[in-house]
Scaffold this motif. Structure first.
Motif, PDB file in Angstrom:
ATOM      1  N   LYS A  74      -3.335  60.944 -21.506  1.00 46.68           N
ATOM      2  CA  LYS A  74      -2.115  59.898 -21.033  1.00 46.68           C
ATOM      3  C   LYS A  74      -2.190  58.768 -21.167  1.00 46.68           C
ATOM      4  CE  LYS A  74      -0.821  63.788 -17.824  1.00 46.68           C
ATOM      5  NZ  LYS A  74      -0.526  64.174 -16.601  1.00 46.68           N
ATOM      6  N   CYS A  75      -3.719  58.159 -21.547  1.00 53.21           N
ATOM      7  CA  CYS A  75      -3.823  56.694 -21.510  1.00 53.21           C
ATOM      8  C   CYS A  75      -4.214  56.178 -23.102  1.00 53.21           C
ATOM      9  CB  CYS A  75      -5.074  56.463 -20.714  1.00 53.21           C
ATOM     10  SG  CYS A  75      -5.065  56.903 -18.917  1.00 53.21           S
ATOM     11  N   LEU A  76      -3.677  57.035 -24.019  1.00 52.85           N
ATOM     12  CA  LEU A  76      -4.063  56.806 -25.286  1.00 52.85           C
ATOM     13  C   LEU A  76      -3.110  55.496 -25.833  1.00 52.85           C
ATOM     14  CD1 LEU A  76      -5.647  57.538 -27.790  1.00 52.85           C
ATOM     15  CD2 LEU A  76      -3.785  58.952 -28.414  1.00 52.85           C
ATOM     16  N   SER A  77      -2.024  55.317 -25.258  1.00 54.30           N
ATOM     17  CA  SER A  77      -1.204  53.958 -25.588  1.00 54.30           C
ATOM     18  C   SER A  77      -1.515  52.904 -24.609  1.00 54.30           C
ATOM     19  CB  SER A  77       0.217  54.518 -25.789  1.00 54.30           C
ATOM     20  OG  SER A  77       0.610  54.828 -24.396  1.00 54.30           O
ATOM     21  N   PHE A  78      -2.609  52.800 -23.893  1.00 53.16           N
ATOM     22  CA  PHE A  78      -2.761  51.827 -22.769  1.00 53.16           C
ATOM     23  C   PHE A  78      -4.016  51.006 -23.152  1.00 53.16           C
ATOM     24  CE2 PHE A  78       0.111  54.486 -20.711  1.00 53.16           C
ATOM     25  CZ  PHE A  78       1.211  53.947 -20.143  1.00 53.16           C
ATOM     26  N   VAL A  79      -3.887  49.720 -22.957  1.00 57.13           N
ATOM     27  CA  VAL A  79      -4.959  49.067 -22.774  1.00 57.13           C
ATOM     28  C   VAL A  79      -5.255  48.139 -21.350  1.00 57.13           C
ATOM     29  CG1 VAL A  79      -5.707  48.994 -25.337  1.00 57.13           C
ATOM     30  CG2 VAL A  79      -4.037  47.186 -23.926  1.00 57.13           C
TER      31      VAL A  79
ATOM     32  N   CYS B 100      -4.951  53.187 -28.722  1.00 56.45           N
ATOM     33  CA  CYS B 100      -5.895  52.022 -27.970  1.00 56.45           C
ATOM     34  C   CYS B 100      -7.128  51.915 -28.783  1.00 56.45           C
ATOM     35  CB  CYS B 100      -5.977  52.489 -26.595  1.00 56.45           C
ATOM     36  SG  CYS B 100      -6.907  53.906 -26.066  1.00 56.45           S
ATOM     37  N   LEU B 101      -7.481  53.020 -29.396  1.00 58.79           N
ATOM     38  CA  LEU B 101      -8.847  52.792 -29.941  1.00 58.79           C
ATOM     39  C   LEU B 101      -8.772  51.996 -31.403  1.00 58.79           C
ATOM     40  CD1 LEU B 101     -10.122  56.479 -29.268  1.00 58.79           C
ATOM     41  CD2 LEU B 101     -11.003  54.461 -27.925  1.00 58.79           C
TER      42      LEU B 101
ATOM     43  N   VAL C  95      -9.823  46.708 -23.218  1.00 58.65           N
ATOM     44  CA  VAL C  95     -10.625  47.803 -22.966  1.00 58.65           C
ATOM     45  C   VAL C  95      -9.517  49.150 -23.302  1.00 58.65           C
ATOM     46  CG1 VAL C  95     -11.819  49.360 -21.209  1.00 58.65           C
ATOM     47  CG2 VAL C  95     -12.062  46.792 -21.025  1.00 58.65           C
ATOM     48  N   PRO C  96      -9.957  50.004 -23.909  1.00 57.83           N
ATOM     49  CA  PRO C  96      -9.012  51.114 -24.403  1.00 57.83           C
ATOM     50  C   PRO C  96      -8.594  51.841 -22.997  1.00 57.83           C
ATOM     51  CG  PRO C  96     -10.888  51.016 -25.873  1.00 57.83           C
ATOM     52  CD  PRO C  96     -11.063  49.805 -24.751  1.00 57.83           C
ATOM     53  N   GLY C  97      -7.392  52.226 -22.936  1.00 54.79           N
ATOM     54  CA  GLY C  97      -7.077  52.991 -21.662  1.00 54.79           C
ATOM     55  C   GLY C  97      -7.818  54.190 -21.606  1.00 54.79           C
TER      56      GLY C  97
END
Length: 196
Positions: free
Chosen positions: A152-157, A118-119, A133-135
């Motif tokens: 756990k939110c690294l692959s979410f936006v 996400c970053l 917005v990055p997860g």
């Protein structure tokens, strides 16, 4: 009964009625709490002026509220459905269709590397004039005890479908261009150079 139930409702014209700058709000709560807040509000700012309060009265008509709410729901549903279709066609998955907000929580794990981070995704989006917005910004991580790479939110936006439809169409086109580039130039997030 409003004086017995432990519930406080705060509402106003700025957000729910989409009248920015129209600083008229109200509180539904037990009388003791309303009296206390009224006293504090009077001390702090003197309250809303009478002309603004009178201008607000037509906005309180229940028929107007219903018509406005239905129109708003139709408007945002059209934009939501457009974004959901576009994200799906780009390989971005959405597990939960939003029903009460104008935000979409989207999973990037199906995208080519490094866009599944996400970053990195945000950095690339900015280069294409798209904002999300990055997860990891939503991950609860007190005192940063967990490395961001283990979130756990690294692959979410989070995407918003609040902007005008023309902006959403343009943004989806830009996302498509960005993703197509990375399908041909995939690399690990560790090898990613943001300045490129």
């Amino acid at each position: 009964d409003v004086n017995e139930d432990p519930v406080i409702i705060v509402n106003g014209l700025t957000k729910n009625w989409r009248c920015p700058g129209f600083r008229v709000c109200w509180i539904v709560a037990p009388k003791t709490i309303v009296d206390m807040l009224a006293s504090a509000g009077s001390f702090l700012d003197g309250g809303a002026n009478a002309p603004l309060q009178k201008l607000a009265l037509p906005l309180m008509d229940m028929d107007f509220i219903r018509r406005d709410t239905w129109a708003l729901q139709r408007h945002f549903k059209k934009k939501r459905d457009f974004i959901l279709r576009e994200l799906s066609s780009l390989g971005i998955t959405v597990q939960w269709t939003p029903t009460a907000t104008f935000y979409i929580w989207a999973d990037l794990s199906g995208l080519p590397r490094p866009l599944d981070d996400c970053l990195v995704f945000l950095e690339e989006c900015v280069k294409h004039k798209v904002i999300c917005v990055p997860g990891v910004f939503f991950d609860i991580n007190p005192r940063d005890i967990r490395n961001i790479r283990h979130s756990k939110c690294l692959s979410f936006v989070r995407f918003s479908y609040g902007p005008p439809m023309s902006n959403l169409v343009k943004g989806m086109k830009q996302l498509r261009t960005m993703i197509e580039y990375w399908k041909e130039n995939s690399q690990s997030p560790d090898a990613y150079d943001a300045s490129a």
